[in-house]
Write an enzyme that holds these catalytic residues in place. Structure first.
Site, PDB file in Angstrom:
ATOM      1  N   GLY A 140       0.832  -1.188   0.000  1.00 46.98           N
ATOM      2  CA  GLY A 140       0.000   0.000   0.000  1.00 46.98           C
ATOM      3  C   GLY A 140       0.868   1.241   0.000  1.00 46.98           C
TER       4      GLY A 140
ATOM      5  N   PHE B 225      11.073   6.856  -1.153  1.00 46.57           N
ATOM      6  CA  PHE B 225      12.505   6.648  -1.420  1.00 46.57           C
ATOM      7  C   PHE B 225      13.121   5.825  -0.308  1.00 46.57           C
ATOM      8  CE2 PHE B 225      16.883   8.014  -0.444  1.00 46.57           C
ATOM      9  CZ  PHE B 225      17.506   7.573  -1.599  1.00 46.57           C
ATOM     10  N   HIS B 226      13.974   4.879  -0.690  1.00 48.03           N
ATOM     11  CA  HIS B 226      14.782   4.128   0.270  1.00 48.03           C
ATOM     12  C   HIS B 226      16.242   4.333  -0.093  1.00 48.03           C
ATOM     13  CE1 HIS B 226      11.270   2.319   1.875  1.00 48.03           C
ATOM     14  NE2 HIS B 226      11.039   1.510   0.876  1.00 48.03           N
TER      15      HIS B 226
ATOM     16  N   GLY C 233       4.441   1.572   4.469  1.00 53.11           N
ATOM     17  CA  GLY C 233       3.748   0.947   3.350  1.00 53.11           C
ATOM     18  C   GLY C 233       3.734  -0.547   3.595  1.00 53.11           C
TER      19      GLY C 233
ATOM     20  N   GLY D 277       6.796  -2.630   5.253  1.00 53.26           N
ATOM     21  CA  GLY D 277       6.869  -2.130   6.618  1.00 53.26           C
ATOM     22  C   GLY D 277       7.122  -0.649   6.725  1.00 53.26           C
TER      23      GLY D 277
ATOM     24  N   CYS E 274       5.213  10.151  -0.907  1.00 53.58           N
ATOM     25  CA  CYS E 274       3.943   9.583  -0.451  1.00 53.58           C
ATOM     26  C   CYS E 274       2.733  10.286  -1.061  1.00 53.58           C
ATOM     27  CB  CYS E 274       3.855   9.592   1.074  1.00 53.58           C
ATOM     28  SG  CYS E 274       5.227   8.726   1.868  1.00 53.58           S
TER      29      CYS E 274
END
Length: 236
Positions: A80, A85-86, A149, A160, A178
């Site tokens: 979801g 960004f990671h 998410g 997570g 987001c």
């Protein structure tokens, strides 16, 4: 009397995003079959943009062809939430939990993830808050410090949370984080006057806060990432 519950935590360091997806899929299958306990992956990713199942590509503000030039990848997921960004200097936790065993519904699960990050932030004197239904995650004022998410399949969670320790904020300029256009993104480094410990300690503190919020009786930390990553090679 409640049966004591154990959380198994794997400290994986930096993991390629696609490898982490494959690992989560495998662990979800194992958890559904009750072959593993509730499990938590603690890691970081190389610079990566991810889109949720709503496929909100318009919130990526840079042509996909240019991502390589900034050292980033783009991946589509079934979680979801909107685009996020990671990257390095971000604490990412992927819980593989049975919601039935802990008595949580989907909403209470997300709220518990938010509380985990709020409690962690308070360790450094940062007053964070949960977002509303349209702004899931954790905020310091109007600045987002933690994103959520999740995906839930047959009562088993994956994906997570991502908490910003001190990431390169320039990466957030290329997206509408987001899907919220009028809010900023922030980090623990920007919001606290406290001296930060090593990122390994920060990851451990965040895991401890999550285990407390979810009322785990025991946390078993696994230090050797090769053990769990090898299950992917066994499937190849």
């Amino acid at each position: 009397m409640r049966t004591p519950r154990t959380l198994e935590v794997w400290k994986l360091g930096t993991v390629n995003y696609l490898k982490s997806l494959k690992l989560q899929d495998k662990l979800v299958s194992e958890r559904k079959a009750n072959r593993i306990p509730d499990t938590l992956l603690s890691l970081q990713h190389p610079p990566t943009y991810t889109l949720g199942k709503r496929r909100t590509d318009h919130n990526l503000l840079i042509p996909e062809a240019e991502l390589k030039s900034i050292g980033a990848e783009l991946h589509y997921t079934q979680r979801g939430g909107d685009i996020t960004f990671h990257g390095p200097h971000q604490a990412i936790l992927y819980p593989i939990l049975s919601l039935r065993s802990i008595g949580f519904g989907a909403r209470s699960y997300v709220e518990a993830l938010e509380r985990s990050m709020i409690e962690f932030s308070s360790l450094y004197g940062v007053k964070a808050r949960a977002g509303n239904k349209c702004e899931t995650g954790v905020w310091v004022g109007d600045r987002k410090i933690g994103a959520i998410g999740v995906r839930i399949s047959s009562g088993i969670t994956c994906h997570g949370l991502a908490f910003n320790i001190d990431p390169d904020m320039k990466y957030f300029e290329h997206i509408v984080p987001c899907g919220i256009a009028d809010k900023e993104v922030t980090s623990l480094r920007r919001e606290t006057d406290a001296q930060l410990p090593s990122e390994e300690v920060i990851h451990e503190q965040l895991v401890t806060c999550l285990a407390k919020v979810f009322s785990y009786d025991d946390v078993v930390v696994k230090e050797d990432p090769s053990v769990i990553l090898n299950i992917l090679e066994d499937d190849d």
